[in-house]
Design an enzyme around this catalytic site. Structure first.
Site, short mmCIF file in Angstrom:
data_model
loop_
_atom_site.label_atom_id
_atom_site.label_comp_id
_atom_site.label_asym_id
_atom_site.label_seq_id
_atom_site.Cartn_x
_atom_site.Cartn_y
_atom_site.Cartn_z
N GLU A 305 0.79 -1.24 0.00
CA GLU A 305 0.00 0.00 0.00
C GLU A 305 0.82 1.29 0.00
OE1 GLU A 305 -3.87 -1.68 2.39
OE2 GLU A 305 -2.17 -1.06 3.60
C1 TNX Z 1 -4.91 -3.63 4.64
S1 TNX Z 1 -3.78 -5.89 3.24
C2 TNX Z 1 -3.65 -3.61 5.16
C3 TNX Z 1 -3.45 -3.19 6.56
C4 TNX Z 1 -4.74 -2.93 7.25
C5 TNX Z 1 -5.79 -3.92 6.79
C6 TNX Z 1 -7.09 -3.82 7.48
C7 TNX Z 1 -2.47 -5.17 3.78
C8 TNX Z 1 -1.21 -5.78 3.41
N1 TNX Z 1 -2.53 -4.06 4.53
O1 TNX Z 1 -2.61 -2.06 6.59
O2 TNX Z 1 -4.55 -3.04 8.61
O3 TNX Z 1 -6.00 -3.70 5.42
O4 TNX Z 1 -7.95 -4.85 7.11
#
Ligand code: TNX
Length: 499
Positions: A305
């Site tokens: 992300e």
């Molecule tokens: C996505 S999926 C994230 C996390 C959050 C989560 C909450 C991923 C690798 N990262 O930063 O905590 O969603 O569901």
């Protein structure tokens, strides 16, 4: 009645009759200091109130024999007839004990072990759970409680998400301000906290005694806002993005301010300075210390992300940080987005897209196999323990899916990413993100019973997996969880037995 075994062993043959446990039942060992024998004695005491003696002696009918074999690995056998016999190497015996604990069955006021032959070994080498200690900090005792629960289901890796925008959770001697400043905050203004090196070593020790390898994650280059509370010179100014807007509408803090704690749960707004020498001095110092206190082979470097980072910068960062990890003697693990980059050979990807990925997600996941690595499957629409069971469930998020027990059970790790060879699937991991999770009871509510479904996906042969069988077995296991003091959610679709 089906035997209350989860994950289902690869071979189970039942026969009529049962071994009765009485005050005379003993645990027979070749060495009284045997860890498996004392774990078994504790398990029997917790469930039945009986206190079998551990002794070196010839077995009598009704005794339980714990026998270590030379052959290494996770394979084990359990035979219950006139006596019970558990056999395996160190890891195998640990699993034999978990199986026998599940087999303990109440018959009126008495306790029995049904006659059975079990020969068992796991399908996947990597069976993981993740605890996000960054959004909410969980103390060492809570982490141990998480290990108790998940190791009973034969998970063998504990991934700790040690850093994120909301807080940093590990003492680093060369960068003392991380513990002093970056650790003091958590999501929604919850109390912060961090593990001292000794705390971390204690977690590793406890995990090791439960056959779990600790996988520490330092999430990079994004999810790094908290570092800026201590070392502002190495982080970029926060950037606005769609992910942040989508996730933070309920919170009164759309864009974090540089140098101020971030208490929301939007993502993708932070990054370390990818081309600054100071950043790489910091990362070398930090990752060296993390590698030093980690006996396991893996170091997770994040990679998820990075919504405000250009592709070229992201790829350059990932190439360099995975190479650095290899240089420090560890195998890098990274979230699947990192597959866009030239990751170091052997880097393992952790796939968090959904079970029928389109486009880039699948391409990125395949990349790890092409570079001599493999993939851990954590599809967010089936394996994410932080997603709600149903729309009314009070805890959890719902961005990936509503995940009821059957959804958590019915998916196949080798059928997610097209053209990824089955051998490139190293295993399965169930992450618990903690934006909505505050207490051990909250953890239990979200993990039980779904973590049992994921355990079976990770352990049991694909051809033996069947929802109708699992739902009966997991319902019978409820009694063992109650006896251990593990509360959790008890969905009405399952018949839960009480003893
Ligand atoms: C996505 S999926 C994230 C996390 C959050 C989560 C909450 C991923 C690798 N990262 O930063 O905590 O969603 O569901």
């Amino acid at each position: 009645m089906v035997l209350p075994l989860v994950p289902l062993p690869s071979s189970v043959t039942e026969s009529t009759g049962a071994l009765s446990l009485t005050a005379a039942t003993r645990i027979i060992v070749e060495n009284e200091a045997d860890a498996a024998a004392s774990a078994l004695a504790d398990g029997i005491a917790e469930r039945t109130g009986l206190h079998p003696a551990i002794t070196v002696d010839a077995a009598r009918p009704g005794d339980i024999v714990v026998r270590r074999t030379a052959r290494q690995g996770e394979h084990y056998t359990v035979h219950v007839g006139e006596t019970a016999q558990l056999e395996g190497a160190e890891a195998g015996l640990f699993y034999a004990v978990q199986t026998v604990r599940q087999l303990l069955t109440a018959e009126g006021e008495a306790w029995v072990l049904p006659h059975v032959e079990i020969d068992d070994a796991p399908r996947f080498a990597y069976r993981g759970v993740m605890l996000d200690v960054a959004r909410t900090f969980f103390d060492v005792d809570t982490v141990k409680a998480f290990i108790d629960r998940t190791s009973s289901l034969k998970f063998n890796h504990l991934h700790l998400h040690l850093s994120d925008d909301q807080g940093w959770r590990l003492q680093i001697d060369s960068r003392p301000l991380l513990a002093e400043r970056s650790s003091t905050t958590a999501v929604l203004g919850r109390p912060g906290g961090f593990y001292t090196k000794d705390d971390f070593r204690e977690i590793v020790r406890y995990a090791t005694s439960h056959r779990m390898i600790v996988v520490p994650e330092i999430d990079l280059p994004g999810h790094t806002h908290a570092i800026g509370l201590a070392y502002p010179e190495i982080v970029e100014a926060p950037v606005m993005n769609d992910g942040l807007l989508a996730q933070s509408t309920a919170l009164d803090q759309p864009l974090p301010a540089a140098g101020e704690p971030y208490l929301g749960w939007g993502v993708g707004h932070s990054s370390v300075k990818i081309h600054a020498d100071e950043t790489w001095e910091f990362l070398r110092d930090v990752l060296t210390e993390v590698a030093e206190i980690t006996p396991g082979p893996y170091l997770h470097v994040g990679g998820d992300e990075c919504l405000g980072t250009t592709q070229a910068d992201f790829d350059a960062f990932i190439e360099r940080v995975t190479a650095l990890t290899v240089e420090l003697g560890k195998t890098p693990i990274a979230w699947h987005e990192a597959g866009s980059a030239r990751v170091a050979e052997g880097t393992i990807g952790q796939y968090w897209g959904d079970t029928s990925p389109a486009g880039a997600h699948a391409d990125h996941a395949r990349r790890f196999a092409e570079r001599a690595g493999s993939v851990i499957m954590s599809p967010s629409n089936t394996a994410y323990l932080d997603q709600k069971y149903d729309a009314d469930f009070p805890l959890g998020l719902d961005w990936a899916a509503l995940i009821d027990l059957q959804t958590a059970y019915e998916w196949e790790p080798t059928a997610i990413v097209d053209a990824l060879p089955a051998e490139a699937v190293l295993g399965v991991e169930a992450p618990l993100w903690s934006e909505t999770v505050e207490t051990l009871n909250d953890i239990d509510q979200l993990i039980f019973p779904r973590v049992a479904a994921i355990a079976e996906v990770a352990w049991s042969p694909a051809e033996t997996r069947e929802w109708a069988s699992f739902r009966e077995r997991v319902g019978r296991l409820g009694a063992a969880w109650e006896a251990a003091g593990w509360a959790g959610h008890r969905p009405a679709e399952i018949v839960w037995s009480s003893r």
